[in-house]
Design a protein around this motif. Structure first.
Motif, mmCIF file in Angstrom:
data_model
loop_
_atom_site.group_PDB
_atom_site.id
_atom_site.type_symbol
_atom_site.label_atom_id
_atom_site.label_comp_id
_atom_site.label_asym_id
_atom_site.label_seq_id
_atom_site.Cartn_x
_atom_site.Cartn_y
_atom_site.Cartn_z
ATOM 1 N N VAL A 1 -3.425 3.411 0.986
ATOM 2 C CA VAL A 1 -4.315 3.166 -0.155
ATOM 3 C C VAL A 1 -3.652 2.223 -1.156
ATOM 4 N N LYS A 2 -4.497 1.449 -1.807
ATOM 5 C CA LYS A 2 -4.029 0.607 -2.928
ATOM 6 C C LYS A 2 -5.247 0.307 -3.787
ATOM 7 N N GLY A 3 -5.250 0.839 -5.004
ATOM 8 C CA GLY A 3 -6.389 0.609 -5.892
ATOM 9 C C GLY A 3 -7.677 1.057 -5.241
ATOM 10 N N ASP A 4 -8.618 0.140 -5.105
ATOM 11 C CA ASP A 4 -9.897 0.546 -4.519
ATOM 12 C C ASP A 4 -9.988 0.252 -3.021
ATOM 13 N N LYS A 5 -8.822 0.007 -2.398
ATOM 14 C CA LYS A 5 -8.847 -0.338 -0.974
ATOM 15 C C LYS A 5 -8.174 0.716 -0.099
ATOM 16 N N ILE A 6 -8.634 0.812 1.137
ATOM 17 C CA ILE A 6 -7.915 1.629 2.117
ATOM 18 C C ILE A 6 -7.658 0.810 3.379
ATOM 19 N N LYS A 7 -6.610 1.197 4.080
ATOM 20 C CA LYS A 7 -6.352 0.645 5.413
ATOM 21 C C LYS A 7 -6.047 1.830 6.329
ATOM 22 N N VAL A 8 -6.796 1.918 7.393
ATOM 23 C CA VAL A 8 -6.608 3.020 8.336
ATOM 24 C C VAL A 8 -5.665 2.561 9.447
ATOM 25 N N ILE A 9 -4.674 3.376 9.742
ATOM 26 C CA ILE A 9 -3.712 3.004 10.791
ATOM 27 C C ILE A 9 -3.649 4.087 11.876
ATOM 28 N N ASP A 10 -2.751 3.885 12.821
ATOM 29 C CA ASP A 10 -2.423 4.895 13.841
ATOM 30 C C ASP A 10 -3.614 5.392 14.655
ATOM 31 N N SER A 11 -4.320 4.452 15.264
ATOM 32 C CA SER A 11 -5.488 4.839 16.068
ATOM 33 C C SER A 11 -5.137 5.180 17.509
ATOM 34 N N MET A 38 -1.504 7.614 1.735
ATOM 35 C CA MET A 38 -2.354 8.414 0.865
ATOM 36 C C MET A 38 -1.805 9.823 0.628
ATOM 37 N N ARG A 39 -1.282 10.455 1.676
ATOM 38 C CA ARG A 39 -0.790 11.822 1.475
ATOM 39 C C ARG A 39 0.272 11.868 0.377
ATOM 40 N N LYS A 40 1.216 10.915 0.466
ATOM 41 C CA LYS A 40 2.300 10.877 -0.519
ATOM 42 C C LYS A 40 1.756 10.639 -1.920
ATOM 43 N N SER A 41 0.810 9.733 -1.992
ATOM 44 C CA SER A 41 0.276 9.366 -3.293
ATOM 45 C C SER A 41 -0.533 10.507 -3.916
ATOM 46 N N LEU A 42 -1.226 11.254 -3.069
ATOM 47 C CA LEU A 42 -1.974 12.407 -3.589
ATOM 48 C C LEU A 42 -1.017 13.474 -4.122
ATOM 49 N N LEU A 43 0.147 13.568 -3.502
ATOM 50 C CA LEU A 43 1.140 14.532 -3.997
ATOM 51 C C LEU A 43 1.570 14.184 -5.418
ATOM 52 N N GLU A 44 1.464 12.903 -5.755
ATOM 53 C CA GLU A 44 1.758 12.486 -7.135
ATOM 54 C C GLU A 44 0.502 12.499 -8.003
ATOM 55 N N ASN A 45 -0.542 13.079 -7.453
ATOM 56 C CA ASN A 45 -1.820 13.205 -8.169
ATOM 57 C C ASN A 45 -2.430 11.872 -8.606
ATOM 58 N N ASN A 46 -2.224 10.866 -7.781
ATOM 59 C CA ASN A 46 -2.894 9.597 -8.062
ATOM 60 C C ASN A 46 -4.358 9.649 -7.627
ATOM 61 N N ILE A 47 -5.159 8.995 -8.397
ATOM 62 C CA ILE A 47 -6.608 9.027 -8.182
ATOM 63 C C ILE A 47 -7.072 7.741 -7.500
ATOM 64 N N TYR A 48 -7.921 7.884 -6.493
ATOM 65 C CA TYR A 48 -8.503 6.707 -5.836
ATOM 66 C C TYR A 48 -10.015 6.809 -5.910
ATOM 67 N N LYS A 49 -10.545 6.195 -6.943
ATOM 68 C CA LYS A 49 -11.973 6.363 -7.246
ATOM 69 C C LYS A 49 -12.881 5.948 -6.102
ATOM 70 N N ASN A 50 -12.410 4.970 -5.336
ATOM 71 C CA ASN A 50 -13.273 4.423 -4.294
ATOM 72 C C ASN A 50 -13.119 5.106 -2.939
ATOM 73 N N PHE A 51 -12.277 6.123 -2.881
ATOM 74 C CA PHE A 51 -11.932 6.653 -1.565
ATOM 75 C C PHE A 51 -13.128 7.200 -0.791
ATOM 76 N N TYR A 111 0.840 -1.196 0.000
ATOM 77 C CA TYR A 111 0.000 0.000 0.000
ATOM 78 C C TYR A 111 0.878 1.250 0.000
ATOM 79 N N GLU A 112 0.254 2.362 -0.325
ATOM 80 C CA GLU A 112 0.965 3.629 -0.229
ATOM 81 C C GLU A 112 0.281 4.532 0.781
#
Lengths: 401, 401
Positions: free
Chosen positions: B237-247, B118-131, B115-116
């Motif tokens: 994030v990875k494709g159409d999936k998310i994993k939430v961490i650091d609770s 999300m903040r970093k990936s958004l900086l590369e303007n990657n799109i996550y349709k399912n977010f 997974y990546e």
């Protein structure tokens, strides 16, 4: 001898007090009498035949006598800790605690035989000139000290952990915020009022919405350590003094809940006297003045307390304090309405109304009380000062004539 | 061997994992790498050279490395328990926990190397349709399950006791709700904006009042178990999936705080891209749509969830649910504003802005962000749907040109 929990009886309680405390001599002649009237605790008054000294032992029962249901005895720890907190904030306004015994789930405390239960005394139309002054100080000083404005928020959270009280809160959530609004067998009222209760309480969806909001706040707003059951039966009075007892419902909740309960319980005697027409003018003047000044002194002291004691720098401004007070006042009116309704039709009735022997008077009392209460709940955002309560009451009275 | 707490290192962590779990063979060749970037925890990735399998060990440090201050390790228990709760409510949206070790204050969990952040990936303007779909479900399902409407209120209170987190909440109360509004050394911003920050944040008494109200609610409204730090750096994030961490910031607080944090963090990249002018239209369209539908899907799912799951009968009506949602939406807007401000000028900055090398662009970004945020806080009662955020943003942009 009392190293494991067991239910005390009158004889036992004498042995208990001799083992736990040395206020009585070994050979002193003691008598014990169970004077409790609830069905979840035992209260023993133990007095010396020789000296005049006496103490109270209050022990939590593990079962609800009426139903046999098990009850968490943790409530007596909460009561003891709440009383100690109140005593620190407002010395002399709660009975002295001599001992809290976590094994026997008992509190040994000051006997208040010279005091009277306020509800009973009000039924005799006794006047307590200092009451508004006392009770407003009690609520302000004991509750605000535990708000995030004043206490270190980390200490508050640790304290909160100690006052989470699932079973006890469930009782209020059910008896105050739910049952009176649904047609269940535990609700009782004069037969004549059946249609009235149905329309005004059971089928009043506007009211249900507002009760829901108030219930939600009761369940989520960890504003301050409150008493949680502050009616005139939980207050002892003598001359210009009060002693607040029965803090077992203490938890972190909305401050307005306590003040609202006081206001509500002052109105029971007001409605009763109005209908019996036998009250002295002097008492009624005092009572009206006491409603007004309980609320108005509370507001004044509330702001004064916050000006002096707020530590959090973004919660320090007069504007914030005023907003914070407004919210408390709004909840106060709502809580007063809830308390009136649940005492009129719910399972925990008050002597002020139960003692009305004439059926017509009783049913009129119920209607006045419910109409008054519904107004307090629905219009709570505009009920801001003591006089507003009196005005609502007078409007309801006029309509009822 | 690990029967007493000690700080792991890379070598140790291999022994640790072999002792605690049998996912790796005794002779398997393992490598461990510390991949954490915080200063209160250590995060080891332990992988097999032989198989492709890897796990994460996250251990709480007893001191804050930057200052040497002691820190309560109870936060990692809270993190583990919050993740387990989230996993039960929303399977697959948090890493699997293999083991929580209360002695070593460590969690052994699923590795998310594929997974990546999300903040970093958004900086590369990657799109996550399912977010929007994913995150709205995550917040609705994990938080509403712990509200008094849904869970048994007695169980909620017992659960709450377990999630009282004085030290961690103090961090948010200070960094989010206090420091950005006072002229202290920890606040940093472009020199050019000094006057602007002073006027708009430090000397803005209207804003201080509203921040006070939001802080008060953060400290008292035990609405639901929330994540407490749900920014795009806490989401994989990875494709159409998310994993939430650091609770580890989980506690019983206002639901809108989580949603507001998401919205705020989507706007950092939006402001950045707007100023850099190098964003693809497709990404911007997706981003705008994602802000809108995160909010709007949240609202839809929120009501749907409550219709099906509310047990409390006086909190069951559509009117009550709508009122309850409105309150959450109001807090969402306020929380979004608070998050934007504290990330712009407070001590926990975001790469979206920190990476802006051109001083003029950076100072413009700060002003746009702060103006936008102040609007979200002051006008929060009228910001009710996704489009409202976009409109406020566009108005601010127009003014800045």
């Amino acid at each position: 001898m009392f190293s494991r929990y067991r239910k005390l009886n009158e004889k036992d309680s004498i042995k208990y007090i001799k083992e736990k405390m040395d206020v009585f001599g070994e050979d002193e002649n003691l008598i014990s009498r169970e004077i409790g009237d609830g069905n979840i605790n035992y209260v023993y008054k133990i007095s010396s035949k020789d000296s005049k000294f006496s103490v109270i032992v209050k022990q939590a029962d593990k079962i609800l006598r009426s139903s046999g249901r098990e009850l968490d005895t943790d409530r007596i720890r909460i009561e003891a800790e709440a009383m100690m907190h109140q005593g620190r904030c407002k010395e002399g306004m709660v009975p002295k605690i001599y001992l809290y015994d976590e094994i026997m789930h008992a509190i040994i405390m000051e006997d208040l035989s010279e005091y009277e239960i306020m509800r009973k005394s009000l039924l005799e139309n006794n006047i307590y000139k200092n009451f508004a002054e006392n009770i407003s100080s009690f609520i302000v000083d004991t509750s605000l000290a535990t708000t995030d404005l004043v206490i270190d928020p980390m200490d508050k959270k640790k304290m909160m952990k100690n006052f989470i009280s699932p079973e006890i809160c469930e009782i209020s959530e059910r008896l105050v915020f739910t049952e009176p609004y649904f047609d269940i067998d535990d609700n009782t009222y004069e037969k004549e009022n059946e249609q009235f209760i149905r329309e005004n309480l059971y089928k009043n969806s506007k009211l249900h919405l507002e009760v829901g909001k108030l219930k939600n706040e009761f369940m989520t707003n960890a504003q301050a350590l409150i008493h949680g059951d502050l009616h005139t039966g939980s207050i002892f009075v003598k001359g210009d003094k009060i002693k607040v007892i029965d803090s077992e419902f203490s938890f972190f909740g909305p401050i307005g809940y306590d003040l609202g309960n006081i206001v509500a319980n002052l109105f029971f005697i007001k409605i009763r006297n109005y209908l019996l027409k036998d009250n002295s003018r002097e008492f009624d003047r005092w009572l009206t003045g006491t409603v007004e000044s309980t609320v108005d002194l509370f507001k004044e002291k509330f702001l004064d307390y916050l000006v002096v004691n707020t530590k959090d720098k973004i919660l320090k401004s007069p504007d914030f304090h005023q907003w914070y007070l407004n919210k408390v006042m709004e909840y106060t009116s709502g809580a007063a309405g809830l308390e009136v309704i649940r005492r009129v039709i719910g399972s925990a009735k008050v002597e002020d109304f139960e003692g009305l022997e004439d059926k017509d008077i009783k049913s009129s009392a119920e209607r006045i009380a419910v109409k008054f209460a519904v107004e307090l709940i629905l219009r709570r955002s505009s009920i801001k000062k003591g006089l507003d309560y009196i005005k609502v009451f007078e409007r309801v009275i006029e309509e009822e004539i």
